[in-house]
Each structure stands twice: as structure tokens, then as C-alpha cells.
Design an enzyme around this catalytic site. Structure first.
Site, PDB file in Angstrom:
ATOM      1  CG  HIS A 149     -27.517 -45.636-120.538  1.00  0.00           C
ATOM      2  ND1 HIS A 149     -27.918 -46.924-120.858  1.00  0.00           N
ATOM      3  CD2 HIS A 149     -28.519 -44.815-120.948  1.00  0.00           C
ATOM      4  CE1 HIS A 149     -29.108 -46.883-121.416  1.00  0.00           C
ATOM      5  NE2 HIS A 149     -29.492 -45.619-121.482  1.00  0.00           N
ATOM      6  CB  CYS A 150     -25.252 -42.914-125.223  1.00  0.00           C
ATOM      7  SG  CYS A 150     -25.636 -41.554-126.366  1.00  0.00           S
ATOM      8  CG  PHE A 151     -29.591 -40.594-121.151  1.00  0.00           C
ATOM      9  CD1 PHE A 151     -30.489 -41.411-120.486  1.00  0.00           C
ATOM     10  CD2 PHE A 151     -28.479 -40.137-120.465  1.00  0.00           C
ATOM     11  CE1 PHE A 151     -30.287 -41.767-119.160  1.00  0.00           C
ATOM     12  CE2 PHE A 151     -28.270 -40.482-119.143  1.00  0.00           C
ATOM     13  CZ  PHE A 151     -29.173 -41.298-118.490  1.00  0.00           C
TER      14      PHE A 151
END
Length: 297
Positions: A137-139
Site C-alpha cells: 500500500h503506497c501512502f
């Protein structure tokens, strides 16, 4: 009776700890994109209002080649960085056929932010969607990186790194021209931030100079981190593996070669994708599930 009470207390502590960690992840999911947007706007303003007019100024000529060249390079890097960022968000790796939120079992190893389902599918608790071949998951983008947007995320990392390092070079040149700071000594960059902090609070240097010094380290940090992400993801893609599988220590024996693995992500028009943020490959969720079962199972 005491054992049951202790077990319930332990479960409550574990559950509260997971809630706290999940709250932190959700806050990071909101703060990181804002940080990226602010850094992007600041970088654009500094380039067009400080760096290029000061470093490449020419008397009496507004659009000389010496000004157009750095401007074109910066616009090319920035357009590709923002374009691939947008493509990463616009083409999420979610499954369009699964809308039911599954229940995570207590013994699930990924129960904090996501958990594994089957056939390379994960349920992300931040996105609240089923993700096909979830990598992480890329913030900064606020969504998961998977089968549909991995190519855009890699190109986003490449061009973000190039933009930051290019900004670092122009920032150093601006400080040299405007404030006569010499960077010939390699130790200058190591001592620049602590010395500038002290001089700023003593009132010796201006707030603008101190802010520019801070931005040098911001660009250096983001540039190196993005380059590291890019190298890591390219290696994983070439091996036919994801970061989720690597974290679990699960080695995937891919039947395809590294060329076919890269082609699956970058598509047949990969050369065009190196220079323009355009769609080069399209894999439907249904086709991906059949492909994954054929290639890795």
C-alpha cells in the site's frame, strides 16, 4: 477461570493495539499525499521564480536557449512524475467483481492492514477493497500497488527521483550564485544543515536561505528513497514476485523468464511508456486470475 480472564485481557490488549496501529496508518494515508502535493508545488515555484531566472539569467533576452533548456528538462521530468502518479491512482489494482468485505481470521498473519485470500488476492483494510496481486500500500498515492498500476508506480518512482536530484543540483547552484556558498569541500553538504540552523536562530541568515537549505535535504531524501523503491520493484517484477510474498519469506518459482515478467508489467509498448505517462498494458481482473494460476501454481 483465571486462565480465561487472562486470555480475554490479552485479546483486548491485542485488539486495542491493532486499532491504534490502524489509526496511525489511516492518518499516514491522509498526510503523505498532502506532503507530496506541498513538496511538488514548492518545487515548481522555486524553479520558475528563483532557480531558473537567477542561474540562467541573460540580459535583454527573455527566451534564450540557455533558459529554455533547463526549463524543458524540468517540465519533462515533472510532467512524467505527476502523470505517472495520476495513472497510479486512476488505474487501481482492485477487483471489480468482489464487493463483499471478507472477515479476517484471528490467526491471519496480515490482519493489521490487509490479509491474503487466494490466487494472489489480498483484502486491503485501508482501501477496503480486494486487490489483485497486491505488492504494497503506497501512502503517497493513497492506494494499493498491484497488477494494474505497478508499471506506473515504477515510472513514478524513477521520475520523482530524477526530478528531486535535478532540483538538488539547481538548488546547490542557486545557493552558490546567490549566497556565495562553496560546495567544493565534500564536508560542506554534511555540515550545511546544522550550521544553517544555528545561523538562522542567531539571525545571521535569512529565512529564505534556511528554507532552501532544508529543501536540499528534502530533495536528497525523496530522491534516494524513490530510487531505492524503483530498484527494489524492478527486481521483484523481474523475479515474478511481490513485496507481500517477500515479507512472508515466500519464494515464487516463476515459469516465465525475467523478460516475460517485465513484459507482463510494462507491456509491449514499454519504450513509449519510458517517455510518456500513457497506458501500455491492460490486464482485466478475470484474465489476471487465470494468468496467475497458469504461471505460478
Amino acid at each position: 477461570m483465571t486462565g480465561a480472564t487472562d486470555e480475554n485481557s490479552s485479546s483486548d490488549i491485542t485488539g486495542s493495539g491493532m486499532l491504534v496501529r490502524m489509526l496511525k496508518l489511516r492518518m499516514l494515508n491522509a498526510i503523505a499525499p498532502a506532503y507530496f502535493y506541498i513538496a511538488t508545488v514548492v518545487t515548481i515555484i522555486l524553479h520558475f521564480f528563483l532557480f531558473i531566472p537567477t542561474i540562467f539569467q541573460t540580459s535583454g533576452v527573455s527566451l534564450s536557449p540557455i533558459v529554455l533548456l533547463p526549463t524543458t528538462i524540468f517540465l519533462f521530468l515533472m510532467v512524467n512524475a505527476l502523470g505517472n502518479y495520476s495513472m497510479t491512482v486512476w488505474f487501481p489494482a482492485e477487483s471489480a467483481n468482489e464487493n463483499i468485505i471478507p472477515v479476517c481470521s484471528p490467526d491471519c498473519p496480515d490482519r493489521v492492514d490487509a490479509h491474503y485470500l487466494l490466487n494472489g488476492r489480498h483484502f486491503c483494510k485501508l482501501c477496503r477493497k480486494v486487490i489483485m496481486k497486491r505488492d504494497h500500500h503506497c501512502f503517497f498515492t493513497g492506494n494499493c500497488i498491484g497488477n494494474r498500476n505497478m508499471r506506473y508506480f515504477i515510472m513514478f518512482s524513477i521520475y520523482t527521483s530524477c526530478t528531486c536530484l535535478y532540483s538538488l543540483v539547481l538548488g546547490v547552484a542557486y545557493l552558490t550564485v546567490e549566497y556565495s556558498i562553496s560546495f567544493e569541500n565534500p564536508l560542506t553538504f554534511l555540515t550545511l544543515l546544522p550550521l544553517s540552523t544555528g545561523y538562522f536562530f542567531l539571525g545571521t541568515i535569512s529565512g529564505l536561505q534556511f528554507f532552501l537549505v532544508l529543501m536540499l535535504y528534502v530533495w536528497l531524501g525523496i530522491g534516494l528513497v524513490s530510487a531505492g523503491f524503483c530498484c527494489q520493484q524492478v527486481l521483484l517484477v523481474a523475479r515474478g514476485q511481490t513485496w507481500c510474498q517477500l515479507q512472508k519469506g515466500k519464494l515464487v518459482e516463476s515459469r516465465g523468464t525475467w523478460r516475460s515478467n517485465l513484459s507482463d508489467v510494462f507491456g509491449s509498448r514499454w519504450v513509449l511508456g519510458l517517455f510518456l505517462p500513457v497506458q501500455t498494458v491492460e490486464i482485466s481482473p478475470g484474465n489476471w486470475q487465470r494468468y496467475h494460476e497458469h504461471k505460478h501454481d
